[in-house]
Write a protein that holds these residues in place. Structure first.
Motif, short mmCIF file in Angstrom:
data_model
loop_
_atom_site.label_atom_id
_atom_site.label_comp_id
_atom_site.label_asym_id
_atom_site.label_seq_id
_atom_site.Cartn_x
_atom_site.Cartn_y
_atom_site.Cartn_z
N GLU A 74 -25.70 -5.78 61.86
CA GLU A 74 -24.80 -6.48 60.94
C GLU A 74 -25.49 -6.73 59.60
N THR A 75 -26.73 -7.17 59.63
CA THR A 75 -27.49 -7.43 58.41
C THR A 75 -27.62 -6.16 57.57
N LYS A 76 -27.81 -5.02 58.24
CA LYS A 76 -27.96 -3.74 57.54
C LYS A 76 -26.61 -3.16 57.09
N GLY A 77 -25.52 -3.79 57.51
CA GLY A 77 -24.19 -3.35 57.07
C GLY A 77 -23.57 -2.25 57.90
N PHE A 78 -24.08 -2.02 59.12
CA PHE A 78 -23.53 -0.95 59.98
C PHE A 78 -22.38 -1.42 60.87
N ILE A 79 -22.30 -2.73 61.11
CA ILE A 79 -21.21 -3.27 61.94
C ILE A 79 -20.69 -4.55 61.33
N GLU A 80 -19.51 -4.95 61.81
CA GLU A 80 -18.93 -6.25 61.46
C GLU A 80 -18.52 -6.93 62.75
N ARG A 81 -18.62 -8.25 62.74
CA ARG A 81 -18.16 -9.03 63.88
C ARG A 81 -17.00 -9.90 63.43
N SER A 82 -16.00 -10.00 64.31
CA SER A 82 -14.84 -10.85 64.04
C SER A 82 -14.35 -11.42 65.36
N VAL A 83 -13.48 -12.40 65.29
CA VAL A 83 -12.99 -13.06 66.51
C VAL A 83 -12.23 -12.05 67.37
N SER A 84 -12.51 -12.07 68.65
CA SER A 84 -11.86 -11.19 69.61
C SER A 84 -10.42 -11.62 69.83
N SER A 85 -9.53 -10.65 69.95
CA SER A 85 -8.14 -10.97 70.25
C SER A 85 -7.97 -11.31 71.74
N LYS A 86 -8.93 -10.91 72.56
CA LYS A 86 -8.88 -11.18 74.01
C LYS A 86 -9.40 -12.57 74.35
N ASP A 87 -10.46 -12.99 73.63
CA ASP A 87 -11.13 -14.23 73.95
C ASP A 87 -11.72 -14.81 72.66
N ALA A 88 -11.20 -15.90 72.21
CA ALA A 88 -11.62 -16.49 70.93
C ALA A 88 -13.10 -16.89 70.93
N ARG A 89 -13.69 -17.03 72.12
CA ARG A 89 -15.12 -17.37 72.20
C ARG A 89 -16.01 -16.17 71.93
N SER A 90 -15.45 -14.95 72.01
CA SER A 90 -16.21 -13.73 71.83
C SER A 90 -15.96 -13.11 70.46
N LYS A 91 -16.90 -12.28 70.05
CA LYS A 91 -16.78 -11.57 68.78
C LYS A 91 -16.54 -10.08 69.04
N LYS A 92 -15.54 -9.56 68.38
CA LYS A 92 -15.25 -8.13 68.42
C LYS A 92 -16.25 -7.45 67.48
N ILE A 93 -16.79 -6.31 67.92
CA ILE A 93 -17.78 -5.59 67.12
C ILE A 93 -17.16 -4.26 66.68
N THR A 94 -17.16 -4.03 65.38
CA THR A 94 -16.58 -2.80 64.85
C THR A 94 -17.55 -2.13 63.87
N MET A 95 -17.42 -0.82 63.77
CA MET A 95 -18.24 -0.05 62.85
C MET A 95 -17.73 -0.24 61.43
N THR A 96 -18.63 -0.12 60.47
CA THR A 96 -18.26 -0.17 59.06
C THR A 96 -18.24 1.24 58.49
N GLU A 97 -17.80 1.35 57.27
CA GLU A 97 -17.79 2.65 56.59
C GLU A 97 -19.21 3.24 56.54
N LYS A 98 -20.20 2.38 56.37
CA LYS A 98 -21.60 2.83 56.31
C LYS A 98 -22.00 3.52 57.61
N SER A 99 -21.60 2.97 58.76
CA SER A 99 -21.97 3.59 60.04
C SER A 99 -21.21 4.88 60.26
N TYR A 100 -19.95 4.95 59.79
CA TYR A 100 -19.20 6.20 59.90
C TYR A 100 -19.86 7.30 59.06
N LYS A 101 -20.35 6.93 57.88
CA LYS A 101 -21.02 7.90 57.02
C LYS A 101 -22.33 8.38 57.63
#
Length: 142
Positions: A74-101
C-alpha cells in the motif's frame, strides 16, 4: 539417490535460490517475491472481493506477516484497502493502476526464473516432479 534425510534441505535450498533470483529480477519494480505472489493472487481473483484473511489462508501465512506485506504494498502504491462489503470489520484489497502496469514485467521475471529453474528437465520429469510435490504438500497438510 536422494536420501529422505536431505530432501527437506534441497527443497529449502531450491526455494531460497529461486526467491533470490526472482528478487534480483524485480528489484527495479521495488517489489519482493512475496509481494509479487500476492499481486498475482489479487490479479487472478479480481472478479471477487479479496480480504487479508483470504491471503493468509491461501499462502499459509500468519496475520502479522501478511499485514506487513500489505502495508508495504500500500505504501508503495501497488494496492488500496477499503471497507469490505461483506464485513465492515475487514478491508477489501484491490490492485492499483501501478500494479496493473507492473504486471507484464512481473510475469516476464517469473517466466525467466522458472525457465532457468527448469532448464534441462524434460516434460515427463516435470510431470513426475509435480505429482511428487502435490503428494508432499498433501502429506504435510494432513
Amino acid at each position: 539417490m536422494l536420501s529422505h534425510a536431505t530432501m527437506g534441505m534441497y527443497i529449502t535450498m531450491i526455494h531460497n535460490q529461486f526467491k533470490e533470483q526472482l528478487n534480483r529480477s524485480v528489484e527495479q519494480l521495488d517489489l519482493t517475491t512475496s509481494q509479487i505472489h500476492i499481486l498475482f493472487y489479487l490479479k487472478n481473483n479480481e472478479n471477487r472481493e479479496v480480504i487479508q484473511k483470504d491471503i493468509e489462508e491461501r499462502f499459509n501465512l500468519s496475520n502479522p506477516t501478511v499485514t506487513g506485506i500489505i502495508k508495504r504494498l500500500e505504501t508503495k502504491g501497488f494496492i488500496e484497502r477499503s471497507v469490505s462489503s461483506k464485513d465492515a470489520r475487514s478491508k477489501k484489497i484491490t490492485m492499483t493502476e501501478k500494479s496493473y502496469k507492473a504486471n507484464e514485467e512481473m510475469k516476464k521475471a517469473m517466466h525467466e526464473a522458472n525457465e532457468h529453474l527448469l532448464q534441462g528437465i524434460s516434460e515427463e520429469e516435470l510431470g513426475i516432479l509435480e505429482g511428487c510435490f502435490k503428494r508432499m504438500l498433501h502429506n504435510l497438510e494432513g
